[in-house]
Design a protein around this motif. Structure first.
Motif, PDB file in Angstrom:
ATOM      1  N   GLU A  41      46.775  27.865  47.388  1.00  0.00           N
ATOM      2  CA  GLU A  41      46.843  28.871  48.458  1.00  0.00           C
ATOM      3  C   GLU A  41      48.281  29.134  48.846  1.00  0.00           C
ATOM      4  OE1 GLU A  41      46.595  26.659  52.710  1.00  0.00           O
ATOM      5  OE2 GLU A  41      44.701  26.752  51.637  1.00  0.00           O
ATOM      6  N   VAL A  42      48.516  30.292  49.426  1.00  0.00           N
ATOM      7  CA  VAL A  42      49.808  30.641  50.003  1.00  0.00           C
ATOM      8  C   VAL A  42      49.548  31.612  51.149  1.00  0.00           C
ATOM      9  CG1 VAL A  42      50.220  32.600  48.426  1.00  0.00           C
ATOM     10  CG2 VAL A  42      52.167  31.422  49.479  1.00  0.00           C
ATOM     11  N   GLY A  43      50.354  31.528  52.193  1.00  0.00           N
ATOM     12  CA  GLY A  43      50.198  32.426  53.327  1.00  0.00           C
ATOM     13  C   GLY A  43      49.542  31.743  54.510  1.00  0.00           C
ATOM     14  N   ASN A  44      49.047  32.549  55.426  1.00  0.00           N
ATOM     15  CA  ASN A  44      48.479  32.046  56.675  1.00  0.00           C
ATOM     16  C   ASN A  44      46.993  32.370  56.735  1.00  0.00           C
ATOM     17  OD1 ASN A  44      47.838  31.304  59.259  1.00  0.00           O
ATOM     18  ND2 ASN A  44      49.382  32.581  60.268  1.00  0.00           N
ATOM     19  N   LEU A  45      46.153  31.372  56.535  1.00  0.00           N
ATOM     20  CA  LEU A  45      44.710  31.590  56.560  1.00  0.00           C
ATOM     21  C   LEU A  45      44.192  31.895  57.962  1.00  0.00           C
ATOM     22  CD1 LEU A  45      43.404  28.835  54.115  1.00  0.00           C
ATOM     23  CD2 LEU A  45      44.123  31.170  53.623  1.00  0.00           C
ATOM     24  N   ALA A  90      47.261  28.844  36.534  1.00  0.00           N
ATOM     25  CA  ALA A  90      47.457  28.145  37.804  1.00  0.00           C
ATOM     26  C   ALA A  90      47.681  29.154  38.923  1.00  0.00           C
ATOM     27  CB  ALA A  90      48.625  27.163  37.667  1.00  0.00           C
ATOM     28  N   ASP A  91      48.803  29.050  39.643  1.00  0.00           N
ATOM     29  CA  ASP A  91      49.009  29.871  40.836  1.00  0.00           C
ATOM     30  C   ASP A  91      50.054  30.961  40.655  1.00  0.00           C
ATOM     31  OD1 ASP A  91      51.170  28.179  40.639  1.00  0.00           O
ATOM     32  OD2 ASP A  91      51.218  27.642  42.755  1.00  0.00           O
ATOM     33  N   GLU A  92      50.430  31.267  39.396  1.00  0.00           N
ATOM     34  CA  GLU A  92      51.493  32.248  39.198  1.00  0.00           C
ATOM     35  C   GLU A  92      51.088  33.646  39.664  1.00  0.00           C
ATOM     36  OE1 GLU A  92      49.235  31.818  35.311  1.00  0.00           O
ATOM     37  OE2 GLU A  92      50.047  30.473  36.848  1.00  0.00           O
ATOM     38  N   LEU A  93      49.831  34.040  39.468  1.00  0.00           N
ATOM     39  CA  LEU A  93      49.390  35.355  39.944  1.00  0.00           C
ATOM     40  C   LEU A  93      49.361  35.395  41.460  1.00  0.00           C
ATOM     41  CD1 LEU A  93      46.429  36.134  37.507  1.00  0.00           C
ATOM     42  CD2 LEU A  93      48.846  36.727  37.265  1.00  0.00           C
ATOM     43  N   GLN A  94      48.966  34.308  42.062  1.00  0.00           N
ATOM     44  CA  GLN A  94      48.943  34.198  43.516  1.00  0.00           C
ATOM     45  C   GLN A  94      50.339  34.425  44.095  1.00  0.00           C
ATOM     46  OE1 GLN A  94      46.841  30.779  45.452  1.00  0.00           O
ATOM     47  NE2 GLN A  94      48.914  30.028  45.778  1.00  0.00           N
ATOM     48  N   ASP A  95      51.326  33.770  43.515  1.00  0.00           N
ATOM     49  CA  ASP A  95      52.691  33.909  44.013  1.00  0.00           C
ATOM     50  C   ASP A  95      53.231  35.313  43.791  1.00  0.00           C
ATOM     51  OD1 ASP A  95      52.684  31.310  44.874  1.00  0.00           O
ATOM     52  OD2 ASP A  95      53.749  30.509  43.137  1.00  0.00           O
ATOM     53  N   GLU A  96      52.884  35.900  42.646  1.00  0.00           N
ATOM     54  CA  GLU A  96      53.332  37.273  42.382  1.00  0.00           C
ATOM     55  C   GLU A  96      52.729  38.252  43.384  1.00  0.00           C
ATOM     56  OE1 GLU A  96      53.523  40.546  38.717  1.00  0.00           O
ATOM     57  OE2 GLU A  96      52.701  38.537  38.361  1.00  0.00           O
TER      58      GLU A  96
END
Length: 340
Positions: A41-45, A90-96
């Motif tokens: 996860e990334v950001g503010n849930l 993994a989380d590369e799309l999430q970060d992009e």
């Protein structure tokens, strides 16, 4: 979180937070492993969604993301929380998405490695709290085997019925049509092979999986012009038409670095970073010859290019200002495409 906490209590707190997704503030979570999946996860849930959600589909052909298309899609998510579903990576799309595209409150990623995760209550809580869902590329056979008939399958259809946006790229687009090429034999059939033996074991079709607006009679395909996939899409359409006994099956192929963005009313617009198109294949009849062990015969198939200046209306598969029109003829498994 206090960095002096031991590893075990830290994981315990993260597991609790995942189960309570949507009510806990953002954390630094990288690759939390659970049986059958990994979570990022990334950001503010805890952040409220800034706007309202709208029904929308973003159909991506693979390759590079088109920022303008993503910005269109994120707005229809109310600039809220996006959940990425995938079966590799993994989380590369999430970060992009969070850092480069921006405009969302948070992004969560679920990476599946078994069918078990598709019925996991924590996974379902994450998916049901999403304002938008993005299905990544990879191997579509894993999505079919892991998700079809599961609680996650039901949750995805419920998400769309609730008027929330969904998107898929490459393998993620391949499964959005009412009929899909499943790649269930472990390969990826090319056009010459499919045309030479359209009923062969390498053409593995699937249906009755996801229920997308306007796509119930559609087969989608990806990486279209670059991988010369017109021939195989014609085969997919012919197979679906014969197996379901209907003549109105339509094929939609999308080029790499290109997205077809579809509004709630079925109006579609193409965004691209490489002069790509969406390709509409619409025979409106069954094949002339489609038999076991024999090459395909299928003539006079209309093919329409949807470009950035075109409009595609999925409620009737009509195109305004087509980028090109052509006719495809397949005789003894050989494809010819002639401008109209």
């Amino acid at each position: 979180m206090n960095r002096r906490l031991s590893w075990l209590p830290r994981v315990a707190l993260i597991v609790f937070a995942l189960g309570m997704a949507g009510t806990v503030a953002a954390r630094d979570v990288r690759g939390l492993a659970q049986p059958g999946y990994r979570y990022y996860e990334v950001g503010n849930l805890d952040a409220a969604r800034p706007g309202k959600t709208e029904a929308a589909m973003m159909l991506m052909g693979g390759g590079e993301w088109v920022p303008e298309a993503f910005q269109w899609w994120v707005r229809r998510a109310g600039n809220g929380r996006v959940v990425i579903l995938r079966a590799s990576g993994a989380d590369e799309l999430q970060d992009e998405l969070y850092h480069d595209i921006g405009g969302v409150t948070a992004v969560q990623t679920l990476v599946f490695d078994s069918r078990r995760a598709a019925d996991d209550p924590a996974v379902l809580r994450v998916v049901r709290s999403a304002d938008a869902i993005f299905i990544a590329g990879g191997d579509q056979s894993r999505y079919i085997r892991f998700w079809k008939g599961s609680a996650l399958n039901t949750a995805l259809n419920e998400h769309v019925r609730a008027g929330k946006p969904i998107a898929g790229t490459s393998a993620g687009l391949a499964i959005l049509g009412g009929y899909s090429y499943g790649a269930l034999d472990g390969g990826s059939v090319d056009s010459p092979t499919a045309l030479a033996d359209p009923m062969g074991s390498e053409v593995t079709m699937d249906s009755d999986f996801l229920s997308m607006p306007y796509l119930s009679n559609v087969v989608t395909d990806t990486h279209f012009a670059k991988r010369d996939r017109l021939g195989r899409l014609i085969v997919f359409v012919a197979r679906a038409a014969q197996e379901r006994g209907r003549e109105d099956v339509v094929g939609i192929g999308v080029d790499e670095d290109t997205a077809l963005c579809v509004e709630a009313d079925g109006r579609g617009r193409v965004y691209t970073r490489s002069e790509g198109y969406a390709w509409l294949v619409m025979p409106q009849r069954t094949a002339d010859r489609l038999r076991n062990g024999e090459p395909l015969d299928f003539t006079s198939i209309p093919v329409t290019g949807v470009g950035t200046g075109s409009r595609l209306y999925l409620d009737g598969f009509r195109v305004d200002d087509a980028a090109f029109t052509a006719v495809a003829d397949v005789s003894a498994g050989e494809l010819r495409l002639q401008p109209e």
